[in-house]
Design a protein around this motif. Structure first.
Motif, PDB file in Angstrom:
ATOM      1  N   GLY A   1       7.885   0.960  -0.303  1.00  0.00           N
ATOM      2  CA  GLY A   1       8.028   1.629   0.825  1.00  0.00           C
ATOM      3  C   GLY A   1       8.664   1.568   1.783  1.00  0.00           C
ATOM      4  O   GLY A   1      10.130   0.258   1.723  1.00  0.00           O
ATOM      5  N   GLN A   2       8.804   1.664   3.220  1.00  0.00           N
ATOM      6  CA  GLN A   2       9.282   1.304   4.250  1.00  0.00           C
ATOM      7  C   GLN A   2       8.786   0.532   5.674  1.00  0.00           C
ATOM      8  O   GLN A   2       7.595   0.610   5.703  1.00  0.00           O
ATOM      9  N   PRO A   3       8.873  -0.468   5.730  1.00  0.00           N
ATOM     10  CA  PRO A   3       8.148  -1.252   6.748  1.00  0.00           C
ATOM     11  C   PRO A   3       7.174  -0.790   7.756  1.00  0.00           C
ATOM     12  O   PRO A   3       6.479  -1.276   8.459  1.00  0.00           O
ATOM     13  N   THR A   4       8.045   0.826   8.117  1.00  0.00           N
ATOM     14  CA  THR A   4       7.416   1.108   9.356  1.00  0.00           C
ATOM     15  C   THR A   4       5.920   2.119   8.499  1.00  0.00           C
ATOM     16  O   THR A   4       5.102   2.993   9.187  1.00  0.00           O
ATOM     17  N   ASP A   5       6.047   2.204   7.443  1.00  0.00           N
ATOM     18  CA  ASP A   5       5.495   3.159   6.593  1.00  0.00           C
ATOM     19  C   ASP A   5       3.838   2.767   6.592  1.00  0.00           C
ATOM     20  O   ASP A   5       3.586   1.217   6.693  1.00  0.00           O
TER      21      ASP A   5
ATOM     22  N   GLY B   1       9.932  -3.156 -13.609  1.00  0.00           N
ATOM     23  CA  GLY B   1      10.675  -3.972 -12.463  1.00  0.00           C
ATOM     24  C   GLY B   1      11.089  -3.214 -11.564  1.00  0.00           C
ATOM     25  O   GLY B   1      12.882  -3.854 -11.011  1.00  0.00           O
ATOM     26  N   ASP B   2      11.169  -3.261 -10.337  1.00  0.00           N
ATOM     27  CA  ASP B   2      10.776  -2.945  -9.060  1.00  0.00           C
ATOM     28  C   ASP B   2       9.729  -3.256  -8.496  1.00  0.00           C
ATOM     29  O   ASP B   2       8.689  -3.800  -8.957  1.00  0.00           O
ATOM     30  N   VAL B   3       9.916  -3.162  -6.929  1.00  0.00           N
ATOM     31  CA  VAL B   3       8.676  -2.888  -6.226  1.00  0.00           C
ATOM     32  C   VAL B   3       8.181  -1.420  -5.716  1.00  0.00           C
ATOM     33  O   VAL B   3       8.415  -0.695  -6.657  1.00  0.00           O
ATOM     34  N   PRO B   4       6.684  -1.154  -5.219  1.00  0.00           N
ATOM     35  CA  PRO B   4       6.264  -0.395  -5.627  1.00  0.00           C
ATOM     36  C   PRO B   4       6.742   0.766  -4.647  1.00  0.00           C
ATOM     37  O   PRO B   4       7.594  -0.095  -3.940  1.00  0.00           O
ATOM     38  N   PRO B   5       7.132   2.072  -6.060  1.00  0.00           N
ATOM     39  CA  PRO B   5       7.169   3.386  -4.815  1.00  0.00           C
ATOM     40  C   PRO B   5       6.399   3.020  -3.120  1.00  0.00           C
ATOM     41  O   PRO B   5       7.357   3.819  -2.867  1.00  0.00           O
ATOM     42  N   ASN B   6       4.954   3.530  -3.197  1.00  0.00           N
ATOM     43  CA  ASN B   6       5.665   3.557  -1.825  1.00  0.00           C
ATOM     44  C   ASN B   6       3.878   2.210  -1.509  1.00  0.00           C
ATOM     45  O   ASN B   6       4.189   1.068  -1.945  1.00  0.00           O
ATOM     46  N   ARG B   7       3.898   2.192   0.056  1.00  0.00           N
ATOM     47  CA  ARG B   7       3.653   0.499   0.790  1.00  0.00           C
ATOM     48  C   ARG B   7       2.408   0.672   0.538  1.00  0.00           C
ATOM     49  O   ARG B   7       1.148   1.154   0.167  1.00  0.00           O
ATOM     50  N   THR B   8       2.420  -0.768  -0.045  1.00  0.00           N
ATOM     51  CA  THR B   8       1.177  -1.712  -1.219  1.00  0.00           C
ATOM     52  C   THR B   8       0.801  -2.413   0.110  1.00  0.00           C
ATOM     53  O   THR B   8       1.512  -4.159  -0.147  1.00  0.00           O
ATOM     54  N   LEU B   9      -0.252  -2.750  -0.347  1.00  0.00           N
ATOM     55  CA  LEU B   9      -1.009  -3.837   0.468  1.00  0.00           C
ATOM     56  C   LEU B   9      -2.006  -4.934   0.004  1.00  0.00           C
ATOM     57  O   LEU B   9      -2.582  -4.303  -0.684  1.00  0.00           O
ATOM     58  N   TYR B  10      -1.303  -6.334  -0.335  1.00  0.00           N
ATOM     59  CA  TYR B  10      -1.692  -6.939  -1.430  1.00  0.00           C
ATOM     60  C   TYR B  10      -2.643  -8.657  -0.558  1.00  0.00           C
ATOM     61  O   TYR B  10      -2.528  -9.030   0.315  1.00  0.00           O
ATOM     62  N   MET B  11      -3.846  -7.918  -0.129  1.00  0.00           N
ATOM     63  CA  MET B  11      -4.862  -8.768   0.171  1.00  0.00           C
ATOM     64  C   MET B  11      -6.299  -9.758  -0.352  1.00  0.00           C
ATOM     65  O   MET B  11      -6.160  -9.350  -1.445  1.00  0.00           O
ATOM     66  N   ALA B  12      -6.571 -11.027  -0.606  1.00  0.00           N
ATOM     67  CA  ALA B  12      -7.074 -11.718  -0.421  1.00  0.00           C
ATOM     68  C   ALA B  12      -8.286 -11.683   0.368  1.00  0.00           C
ATOM     69  O   ALA B  12      -8.209 -11.959   2.084  1.00  0.00           O
ATOM     70  N   LEU B  13      -9.334 -11.552  -0.580  1.00  0.00           N
ATOM     71  CA  LEU B  13     -10.482 -11.376  -0.301  1.00  0.00           C
ATOM     72  C   LEU B  13     -11.169 -12.276  -0.759  1.00  0.00           C
ATOM     73  O   LEU B  13     -12.031 -11.377  -1.632  1.00  0.00           O
ATOM     74  N   ASP B  14     -12.296 -13.314  -0.364  1.00  0.00           N
ATOM     75  CA  ASP B  14     -13.128 -14.485  -1.221  1.00  0.00           C
ATOM     76  C   ASP B  14     -14.541 -13.902  -1.183  1.00  0.00           C
ATOM     77  O   ASP B  14     -15.486 -14.033  -2.359  1.00  0.00           O
TER      78      ASP B  14
END
Length: 577
Positions: A457-461, A487-500
């Motif tokens: 996605g875009q940084p502002t999304d 083969g590419d980044v996700p089409p939509n803005r995706t948040l990857y978060m570490a949560l133990d």
């Protein structure tokens, strides 16, 4: 008021022949009019094909041996109140309006077919008794083709669903369901026959039709009475249950009031009285004091005092000129243990409030970066953990990971604000061959900060997808697996978060994100944590890795790619020869 009526009878194999003898009229049936023809609308009319043969052909081979007492078929009986079939003369047994029978038969047939399909091996409309009714034989095979009657009719809830379903299928005919919650059982074939054709005592002065009508009317009244009585008993039980609930709530209310009282300080007027002061013109006087009390506060207007305070302990300390410990003992002697505890709790709350308001906050400080150690940490992440070098450098340039003086990989934890601030750090040891060190930097706010990054996605999304993982390395590994597979980044803005731990789940920030994937480890601990997240974020979906963790799966995938590349190279070499 006309009712839709549906009942069942479970048949063992030994019951099949006897039931067929009655419904197919192989034997004489009392009160049946032989001049009337019954209609078989499901199944063949082959006289050599028995019900037993039909049932056994439908059951076929089973995975397990069928028990001797197993239910081989279920006889479903359907009808309606006599007043539906003959609205102008409900007591005229044997008579019916053909139009009403036709539309009811069509609705009942559609219901049988939609509910049970090919499991229904035979169904007949009987018109030769007092009231039209249907006998249908249903083989209770579950979705896997196994003989299992409990799958359909085990327990009150499933029987209620059975009744509700047939009622819904016929309500357009003006038929109503029996009283929900009544204890009238709709499973007994004998009860069904009492509606269709009751056993009537002979009376030479009445015709057969008249006797049938009178018996049907009597049985309807009796059944209605039983339903009303059962409903009344159910209401009594419901009222008793509600009374019990009211008593429980009253007890809880009293307990809550006591707990609330426990959190309140002692009334200062009572303390002043115990201190030997007397009330005069709105002030408490004595021992050289002139004290004004205003709720939980007091002030001493005596010329040599001119000071105040708050709470019972402060008042005792002021008047008796003693310390906190002595004041608590004095209160215990006058107000007992509960009173002294109330005063102590109030004092602690006051002190805590002052500390919270006045004490300066210590600001979290990240571990000092050691740039000389970064190459070693980078090699650990790329060589041992299999994370692509360009992505490791990207995280490093963004300030999300760096090296400290102990050669730990420092994963920066930030809040989720518009301008994220570092409020914690997760450390992973990289020095040595089998370094297992991991932990949080002292002062980390685990409920307010997380290691996370965005892709696509875009940084502002705003994020449309969130992936929750146990550790920073798992979060990076999962993102790189997705990248390599896509083969590419996700089409939509995706948040990857570490949560133990779900304790630190930012529910408020994530509750409106439609796609939440929970990718914790596949062990018992990870599954339990995923269930907690599901309760807090109902839109979340569980995602399990094939390996021990996502980093191992990334390593396995990288190894597969290298093997494929090697095989392709060997094939190319062979072709070049």
């Amino acid at each position: 008021m006309a009712y839709a009526i549906a009942r069942i009878k479970k048949l063992k194999r030994s019951n099949l022949a006897g039931s067929e003898a009655h419904t197919a009229r192989f034997r004489e049936t009392p009160n049946a009019d032989p001049s009337q023809n019954n209609i078989r609308f499901i199944g063949h009319h082959n006289p050599n094909e028995s019900l037993d043969q039909l049932v056994m052909e439908r059951i076929r081979e089973q995975k397990r041996k069928i028990r001797p007492d197993a239910v081989y078929a279920v006889e479903i009986l359907l009808t309606a109140s006599p007043e539906y079939f003959r609205p102008n003369c409900p007591t005229q047994a044997g008579y019916y309006e053909q139009k009403e029978v036709d539309v009811w038969l069509e609705a009942s047939k559609k219901w049988l077919e939609s509910q049970y399909g090919e499991r229904v091996v035979r169904a007949e409309l009987h018109l030769d008794e007092a009231t039209p009714h249907i006998h249908a034989y249903f083989v209770p095979l579950d979705d896997l083709g196994q003989l299992r009657a409990k799958h359909f009719f085990d327990g009150r809830q499933k029987m209620r669903q059975f009744q509700d379903s047939y009622s819904a299928a016929t309500e357009h005919l003006g038929l109503e369901r029996g009283i929900k919650g009544s204890r009238a059982q709709h499973q007994d074939i004998k009860d069904f026959y009492s509606i269709v054709n009751s056993g009537i005592e002979s009376n030479s002065q009445l015709t057969l039709a008249q006797m049938q009508a009178k018996a049907a009317e009597r049985d309807r009244a009796q059944t209605k009475k039983q339903e009303i009585e059962a409903t009344a008993k159910a209401l009594v039980k419901e009222i008793e249950a509600k009374d019990q609930l009211i008593k429980q709530l009253q007890t809880e209310k009293l307990l809550l009031r006591q707990q609330t009282q426990q959190l309140r300080d002692l009334p200062l007027e009572d303390v002043a009285w115990e201190l030997g002061l007397h009330h005069d013109q709105g002030r408490w006087k004595g021992h050289g004091h002139i004290i004004n009390i205003d709720a939980e506060k007091f002030y001493d207007f005596a010329p040599d005092q001119q000071k105040g305070g708050g709470g019972a302990i402060d008042l005792v300390m002021h008047v008796n000129n003693c310390n906190v410990r002595q004041a608590v003992v004095w209160l215990h002697e006058r107000f007992g243990e509960a009173g002294a505890e109330r005063a102590a709790i109030a004092k602690a709350k006051t002190v805590a409030a002052e500390i919270i308001q006045l004490e300066p906050r210590s600001k979290f400080t990240l571990p000092v970066e050691d740039k000389a150690k970064w190459s070693s940490v980078s090699n650990y992440l790329t060589q041992k953990r299999g994370i692509p070098e360009n992505f490791v450098e990207l995280l490093h340039k963004r300030g999300l990971v760096y090296a400290d003086d102990q050669q730990n990989a420092v994963f920066v934890m930030r809040n989720l604000g518009e301008e994220p601030q570092a409020i914690g750090a997760f450390l992973r040891g990289t020095r040595g061959e089998n370094n297992t060190f991991l932990g949080y930097e002292k002062g980390t706010k685990r409920r307010e900060g997380w290691f996370y990054f965005h892709l696509g996605g875009q940084p502002t999304d705003s994020p449309e997808k969130v992936v929750l993982l146990k550790s920073p390395i798992d979060a990076v590994s999962f993102a790189m697996l997705e990248y390599q597979l896509r083969g590419d980044v996700p089409p939509n803005r995706t948040l990857y978060m570490a949560l133990d731990n779900p304790k630190s789940l930012p529910v408020e920030q994530l509750q409106n994100i439609p796609n939440v994937q929970v990718a914790f480890d596949s062990d018992d601990e990870g599954n339990a944590a995923a269930r907690v997240v599901k309760e807090l974020l109902p839109q979340s979906k569980r995602l399990k890795c094939k390996a021990d963790d996502w980093n191992q799966q990334l390593l396995d995938y990288g190894r597969q790619l290298r093997q494929q590349q090697q095989q392709q190279q060997e094939q190319d070499d062979d072709l070049s020869l």
